[in-house]
Design a protein around this motif. Structure first.
Motif, PDB file in Angstrom:
ATOM      1  N   THR A   1      17.587   1.382   1.404  1.00 51.77           N
ATOM      2  CA  THR A   1      17.760   2.733   0.862  1.00 51.77           C
ATOM      3  C   THR A   1      17.978   3.761   1.969  1.00 51.77           C
ATOM      4  O   THR A   1      18.231   4.925   1.701  1.00 51.77           O
ATOM      5  N   SER A   2      17.830   3.321   3.232  1.00 48.97           N
ATOM      6  CA  SER A   2      18.039   4.260   4.338  1.00 48.97           C
ATOM      7  C   SER A   2      19.517   4.609   4.456  1.00 48.97           C
ATOM      8  O   SER A   2      20.380   3.729   4.378  1.00 48.97           O
ATOM      9  N   LYS A   3      19.799   5.885   4.656  1.00 49.16           N
ATOM     10  CA  LYS A   3      21.194   6.316   4.799  1.00 49.16           C
ATOM     11  C   LYS A   3      21.688   6.049   6.208  1.00 49.16           C
ATOM     12  O   LYS A   3      22.860   5.844   6.455  1.00 49.16           O
TER      13      LYS A   3
ATOM     14  N   CYS B   1       7.052 -10.881  -4.495  1.00 54.83           N
ATOM     15  CA  CYS B   1       7.170 -10.224  -3.204  1.00 54.83           C
ATOM     16  C   CYS B   1       8.609  -9.824  -2.914  1.00 54.83           C
ATOM     17  O   CYS B   1       8.889  -9.223  -1.882  1.00 54.83           O
ATOM     18  N   ALA B   2       9.531 -10.218  -3.788  1.00 51.15           N
ATOM     19  CA  ALA B   2      10.946  -9.899  -3.635  1.00 51.15           C
ATOM     20  C   ALA B   2      11.479 -10.312  -2.266  1.00 51.15           C
ATOM     21  O   ALA B   2      12.187  -9.570  -1.595  1.00 51.15           O
ATOM     22  N   THR B   3      11.103 -11.493  -1.837  1.00 49.23           N
ATOM     23  CA  THR B   3      11.616 -11.979  -0.559  1.00 49.23           C
ATOM     24  C   THR B   3      11.633 -13.501  -0.539  1.00 49.23           C
ATOM     25  O   THR B   3      11.028 -14.144  -1.400  1.00 49.23           O
ATOM     26  N   VAL B   4      12.338 -14.049   0.439  1.00 43.05           N
ATOM     27  CA  VAL B   4      12.315 -15.492   0.635  1.00 43.05           C
ATOM     28  C   VAL B   4      11.093 -15.868   1.466  1.00 43.05           C
ATOM     29  O   VAL B   4      10.472 -15.020   2.090  1.00 43.05           O
TER      30      VAL B   4
ATOM     31  N   ALA C   1       0.837  -1.192   0.000  1.00 37.99           N
ATOM     32  CA  ALA C   1       0.000   0.000   0.000  1.00 37.99           C
ATOM     33  C   ALA C   1       0.872   1.242   0.000  1.00 37.99           C
ATOM     34  O   ALA C   1       0.575   2.238  -0.675  1.00 37.99           O
ATOM     35  N   ALA C   2       1.969   1.172   0.737  1.00 36.97           N
ATOM     36  CA  ALA C   2       2.887   2.308   0.791  1.00 36.97           C
ATOM     37  C   ALA C   2       3.490   2.580  -0.579  1.00 36.97           C
ATOM     38  O   ALA C   2       3.591   3.732  -1.014  1.00 36.97           O
ATOM     39  N   MET C   3       3.872   1.497  -1.256  1.00 35.92           N
ATOM     40  CA  MET C   3       4.461   1.653  -2.598  1.00 35.92           C
ATOM     41  C   MET C   3       3.454   2.264  -3.555  1.00 35.92           C
ATOM     42  O   MET C   3       3.791   3.082  -4.385  1.00 35.92           O
ATOM     43  N   LYS C   4       2.201   1.857  -3.411  1.00 33.10           N
ATOM     44  CA  LYS C   4       1.171   2.299  -4.332  1.00 33.10           C
ATOM     45  C   LYS C   4       0.789   3.761  -4.093  1.00 33.10           C
ATOM     46  O   LYS C   4       0.647   4.547  -5.025  1.00 33.10           O
ATOM     47  N   HIS C   5       0.615   4.119  -2.821  1.00 33.85           N
ATOM     48  CA  HIS C   5       0.120   5.459  -2.502  1.00 33.85           C
ATOM     49  C   HIS C   5       1.178   6.392  -1.963  1.00 33.85           C
ATOM     50  O   HIS C   5       0.881   7.532  -1.642  1.00 33.85           O
ATOM     51  N   GLY C   6       2.383   5.870  -1.810  1.00 36.15           N
ATOM     52  CA  GLY C   6       3.451   6.720  -1.297  1.00 36.15           C
ATOM     53  C   GLY C   6       3.327   7.029   0.183  1.00 36.15           C
ATOM     54  O   GLY C   6       4.062   7.844   0.712  1.00 36.15           O
ATOM     55  N   ALA C   7       2.385   6.371   0.841  1.00 33.20           N
ATOM     56  CA  ALA C   7       2.209   6.622   2.275  1.00 33.20           C
ATOM     57  C   ALA C   7       3.170   5.755   3.079  1.00 33.20           C
ATOM     58  O   ALA C   7       3.713   4.782   2.585  1.00 33.20           O
ATOM     59  N   ASP C   8       3.341   6.114   4.315  1.00 29.56           N
ATOM     60  CA  ASP C   8       4.161   5.354   5.235  1.00 29.56           C
ATOM     61  C   ASP C   8       3.355   4.113   5.672  1.00 29.56           C
ATOM     62  O   ASP C   8       2.179   4.243   5.994  1.00 29.56           O
TER      63      ASP C   8
ATOM     64  N   LYS D   1      13.101   5.667   9.133  1.00 33.59           N
ATOM     65  CA  LYS D   1      12.009   6.377   8.463  1.00 33.59           C
ATOM     66  C   LYS D   1      12.443   6.904   7.081  1.00 33.59           C
ATOM     67  O   LYS D   1      11.594   7.162   6.223  1.00 33.59           O
ATOM     68  N   ASP D   2      13.760   7.086   6.916  1.00 33.84           N
ATOM     69  CA  ASP D   2      14.253   7.709   5.672  1.00 33.84           C
ATOM     70  C   ASP D   2      14.441   6.669   4.565  1.00 33.84           C
ATOM     71  O   ASP D   2      15.560   6.405   4.116  1.00 33.84           O
ATOM     72  N   VAL D   3      13.337   6.086   4.148  1.00 30.95           N
ATOM     73  CA  VAL D   3      13.448   5.043   3.120  1.00 30.95           C
ATOM     74  C   VAL D   3      12.586   5.383   1.908  1.00 30.95           C
ATOM     75  O   VAL D   3      11.633   6.146   1.994  1.00 30.95           O
ATOM     76  N   ASP D   4      12.972   4.771   0.786  1.00 33.47           N
ATOM     77  CA  ASP D   4      12.246   4.970  -0.465  1.00 33.47           C
ATOM     78  C   ASP D   4      11.436   3.709  -0.738  1.00 33.47           C
ATOM     79  O   ASP D   4      11.991   2.661  -1.058  1.00 33.47           O
ATOM     80  N   PHE D   5      10.097   3.807  -0.594  1.00 36.88           N
ATOM     81  CA  PHE D   5       9.256   2.626  -0.753  1.00 36.88           C
ATOM     82  C   PHE D   5       9.049   2.229  -2.199  1.00 36.88           C
ATOM     83  O   PHE D   5       8.528   1.167  -2.486  1.00 36.88           O
ATOM     84  N   LYS D   6       9.429   3.133  -3.103  1.00 34.61           N
ATOM     85  CA  LYS D   6       9.183   2.809  -4.506  1.00 34.61           C
ATOM     86  C   LYS D   6      10.356   2.095  -5.166  1.00 34.61           C
ATOM     87  O   LYS D   6      10.343   1.845  -6.358  1.00 34.61           O
ATOM     88  N   VAL D   7      11.356   1.791  -4.373  1.00 35.48           N
ATOM     89  CA  VAL D   7      12.540   1.141  -4.933  1.00 35.48           C
ATOM     90  C   VAL D   7      12.169  -0.250  -5.451  1.00 35.48           C
ATOM     91  O   VAL D   7      11.306  -0.924  -4.895  1.00 35.48           O
TER      92      VAL D   7
END
Length: 824
Positions: free
Chosen positions: A471-473, A162-165, A89-96, A457-463
């Motif tokens: 993606t968090s620094k 799902c890009a996961t194991v 949902a976060a990826m789709k709507h850009g929400a946290d 919190k500083d992550v890019d969900f659209k990656v």
RNA sequence: GCUCCAGUGGCGGAAUCGGUAGACGCGUUGGACUUAAAAUCCAAUUGGGUGAAUAGCUCAGUGCCAGUUCAAGUCUGGCCUGGAGCACCA
């Protein structure tokens, strides 16, 4: 009292009062015996569906019933709130994901309150909150220290979508349990929990769970998959090597004609001759490319390639070839299989295709088979097996293995199908695995005082193609807890099933900030007395939770070894014969039902038509019928409110006409109490509500001018009906109770007792059979002896007529019930 | 293939121990009340036969075939059908 039933008004009013007065708060200190009633907590997907409504209503009625029976009841609720949908949902709507989850929880909490569920909200747990996942991480560290969590490189299930194991338990028919995407094999270094250490005890302790259905227990037993067999070791001719195989059929050892290793077998390169190297390499490359579905399909024609080397059968001294074939699984047994084509269907298919030799070693003496057309896999007697000829194959299993042990080329072996639990997930929305990687010190656990390892919190969900967490620094870079040097954090998070494997323990002490839970409190409340949830968790959640409980007991954190004493797996909610689903468009929205009919109608209906364990077919007419019934009950109370006193007492001597109604009330109390106690048969409970209501109406219709005794009896019957219905129609009964003048809650009133002498009809109907067929029914006094009953039966005019001219062979008398006359 | 569960009217289902099969509800049909409708109330509702009959009588009936028993929806054996789980696990 109002003449009409207005559920929406009543329900809002009482929900507010219960909320404000902490009506369902559970206290730890009480003299009453404890009872822990638990529903499987939901994933906060957005809205409740009817499956939730069914699940929570069942548990709520149980909790209220037990409370009325004098138990100190724990009935909590929480949220299994980590997991992929929030991230999607976060990826789709850009929400946290957190915002999305919080909003869903808020909405669903409102819905749960609208259903009138008696939760102690002070114990609410939310697995995605730091005050909870701190302890999930802490428990991981305890398991790690105990050697139960470890990291290894392994062939794992990978869902590209799902890009996961995924864990083995999450792969259904070769597909991802969540998205249905095709699962591939990948070689990755991943975290595992050593559930296999507990395989045997997880299997054996199923016997300690009489309160679980056999279906769930067998599913777990099959999943654990214990088998008894032997390890046999074979010397390789061309090399100084040994190949061990696992077999459940050592009795067929004289019939081995080749040996297969999995394409991923660790020593395969060493076992391949230079001439065969190219062919074997190609075969292995192909196997790697295949999906699990292709690989595991039993329909597929078996393929394989010879390695060029050979091994010796220690029993016969015969030399046989080594092959690789993908029907051998690297993860099971030793990854190598001895092949006996005559007595194993898979080996038979393979040998036919590649024209490998066959040798019969087991025969049915009655019907000998040459095994030319199919393998003989039944039991029989050994042939062509040297000293073991003539022995039954069951005896030979033991005898041959004993010879192997003596000869030093093998051993007895118990094998399990269960694999270790893969808990790493390459996703963001989960509890971070609390370890760091240091170039000097290697894998280092995070110090307990530094927990929780917070999600960044500083992550890019659209990656795309990797976990957003990477993606968090700020997240990955850290220092080593041992040497203080630079180190990297583990960026994998834990499988959400980790969070749900211990939440039921946290409810015992939900606010503890020092520990996951206090040991005394967890021992006080657990095990869960009644767990209610869907059958889909028969293996996943229920097996993991059992494992967790046993592991935590061994860590000294608690003293019991099974978490759930009784388990009720409720059936699905169907509409028009199939499961409610958005794609089929046959869903029913609980909100609409609350709005149109009220929660009491929804509760009544969802319990009414089917026993809890069976599937339940939703019907609009059924809802309507339940609504009408509640109206009928309301009218019964309202129209008689002037006669009703809040008093359960009645005089012992009543006129016959009133005595009958009193008996019906006692029978209802007995029947309803037994039906709830006996496997929670709520469907019959509700039919008994209706019977009692009908009986009161019938009785009343015969009383045009009620006298004092009539009024007392009527009052008694209606009060009893209200109390009996209070666990189900929680708002209606509360409102009626107060309208009749009560100052305290109906839900605080004790459950009703029945008088055994009154909980039966005043006279009995004697059934008279002739040769087992019912021929007459006679009203008799229940005090009559067997001889007297026999006398009455034989003297009935009807029976006399039927028996005239026949010889009476035998008369069977069942006291208070039946007489069967056998004639010739 | 292996394991588990289920099969009862038009439908959901009921039936402690083997002892009145079909409780309760839904649906349907008929009726009462009403100008009418809604709501409510009353009655019928497993199938066949006999009967003027809403009476009475009678036969059959709980997936199929056997068996045990005075008596089987219930117990035993063998099948059939449907559902669920597991499955190249050696």
């Amino acid at each position: 009292m109002k003449e009409s039933y207005f559920p929406q008004e009543i329900e809002k009013k009482w929900q507010k009062i219960w909320d404000e007065t902490d009506a369902f708060k559970t206290y730890n200190n009480s003299d009453k015996p404890k009872y822990y009633a638990l529903s499987m907590f939901p994933y906060p997907s957005g809205k409740l569906h009817m499956g939730h409504v069914r699940n929570y209503t069942i548990t709520d009625v149980i909790a209220r019933f037990k409370k009325a029976q004098g138990y100190n009841v724990l009935h909590p609720m929480g949220w299994d709130s980590f997991g992929l949908p929030a991230e999607n949902a976060a990826m789709k709507h850009g929400a946290d994901p957190e915002t999305w989850t919080d909003e869903n929880i808020a909405y669903m909490t409102k819905q749960l309150k609208m259903l009138g569920l008696s939760y102690d909200w002070d114990r609410e747990v939310t697995t995605c909150k730091p005050d909870y996942y701190k302890w999930t991480q802490w428990l991981f560290l305890q398991l790690y220290k105990k050697g139960l969590a470890y990291k290894k490189e392994a062939a794992v299930n990978w869902c590209e979508n799902c890009a996961t194991v995924l864990a083995n338990e999450q792969v259904i028919d070769g597909k991802c349990w969540r998205c249905d995407g095709v699962v591939e094999k990948k070689y990755l270094s991943q975290w595992f929990l050593k559930i296999t250490d507990y395989a045997d005890v997880l299997l054996n302790d199923l016997d300690k769970l009489p309160g679980w259905g056999d279906n769930v227990k067998t599913m777990q037993a099959n999943w654990i998959g214990k088998s008894h067999g032997a390890i046999l070791k074979f010397k390789v001719v061309e090399k100084d090597m040994e190949i061990p195989v696992y077999t459940t059929r050592p009795d067929t050892a004289y019939g081995i004609t080749y040996l297969v290793v999995a394409p991923e077998y660790k020593d395969i390169e060493a076992l391949t001759t230079p001439e065969q190297k190219a062919a074997v390499e190609e075969y292995r490359a192909n196997a790697r490319k295949m999906t699990e579905i292709e690989r595991l399909s039993t329909d597929r024609v078996k393929t394989g390639v010879p390695l060029g080397t050979h091994a010796i059968n220690p029993f016969t001294g015969e030399k046989f070839p080594l092959w690789t074939a993908d029907y051998a699984l690297v993860e099971y047994g030793t990854g190598a299989v001895m092949a006996v084509p005559t007595h194993d269907t898979r080996d038979f298919d393979f040998a036919k295709k590649y024209n490998l030799p066959m040798k019969v070693v087991i025969q049915n003496p009655e019907k000998p088979s040459d095994c030319k057309d199919e393998a003989y896999t039944e039991s029989g007697v050994l042939v062509n097996s040297g000293e073991f000829n003539g022995m039954s194959n069951e005896d030979a299993k033991k005898a041959i293995t004993e010879k192997v042990v003596k000869g030093g080329f093998g051993e007895f072996k118990t094998q399990y199908r269960l694999r270790d639990w893969l808990i790493s997930r390459q996703r963001y929305w989960g509890a971070p695995i609390p370890v760091v990687y240091c170039d000097k010190c290697g894998i280092v656990p995070v110090d307990e005082k530094d927990l929780p390892v917070m999600l960044p919190k500083d992550v890019d969900f659209k990656v795309v193609g990797k976990s957003p967490i990477t993606t968090s620094k700020s997240f990955a870079e850290t220092t080593c807890p041992y040497c203080g040097g630079p180190a990297r954090r583990e960026t994998d998070t834990m499988d959400t099933f980790m969070c749900s494997s211990w939440y039921y323990l946290r409810y015992s002490d939900a606010k503890n900030s020092e520990k996951p839970f206090d040991k005394d409190l967890v021992n006080k409340w657990l095990p869960v007395d009644q767990y209610v949830g869907g059958i889909e968790h028969a293996i996943l959640h229920l097996l993991y939770s059992r494992f967790f409980t046993k592991a935590l007991r061994d860590l000294g954190l608690l003293d019991f070894d099974e978490p759930f004493k009784n388990l009720l797996t409720q059936g699905m909610v169907l509409k028009d014969g199939s499961k409610m689903s958005k794609s089929k468009g046959n869903t029913v929205d609980p909100d609409e039902i609350f709005e149109n009919y009220g929660a009491d109608t929804a509760r009544l209906f969802i319990l009414s038509d089917s026993p809890p364990a069976r599937d339940f077919d939703w019907s609009d007419a059924g809802v309507e019928g339940c609504y009408k019934f509640l109206n009928r009950v309301w009218r019964l109370i309202a129209s008689n409110s002037q006669y009703i006193t809040l008093n359960y007492q009645l005089s012992n001597t009543l006129r016959k006409d009133n005595d009958d109604l009193v008996r019906i009330v006692h029978m209802a109390i007995k029947g309803i109490t037994n039906d709830i106690s006996n496997d929670f048969q709520f469907n019959t409970v509700i039919s008994k509500y209706r019977e009692l209501t009908n009986a009161i109406y019938d009785w009343q219709s015969k009383k045009s001018q009620p006298d004092e005794e009539d009024k007392n009896v009527l009052s008694f019957a209606i009060i009893a009906l209200i109390k009996l219905m209070s666990p189900v129609a929680v708002h209606l009964t509360e409102e009626a109770w107060h309208e009749l003048g009560a100052k305290t809650s109906i839900h605080d009133e004790p459950w009703l007792e029945w008088d055994e002498n009154l909980a039966k009809a005043s006279s009995i109907t004697l059934v008279v059979q002739v040769n087992g067929k019912v021929k007459d029914k006679i009203e008799v006094d229940e005090a009559l002896s067997q001889d007297e009953l026999k006398e009455i039966a034989l003297n009935s005019p009807k029976i006399k007529e039927l028996t005239a001219g026949h010889e009476i062979v035998k008369v069977i008398v069942v006291p208070k019930k039946l007489v069967n006359i056998v004639i010739k």
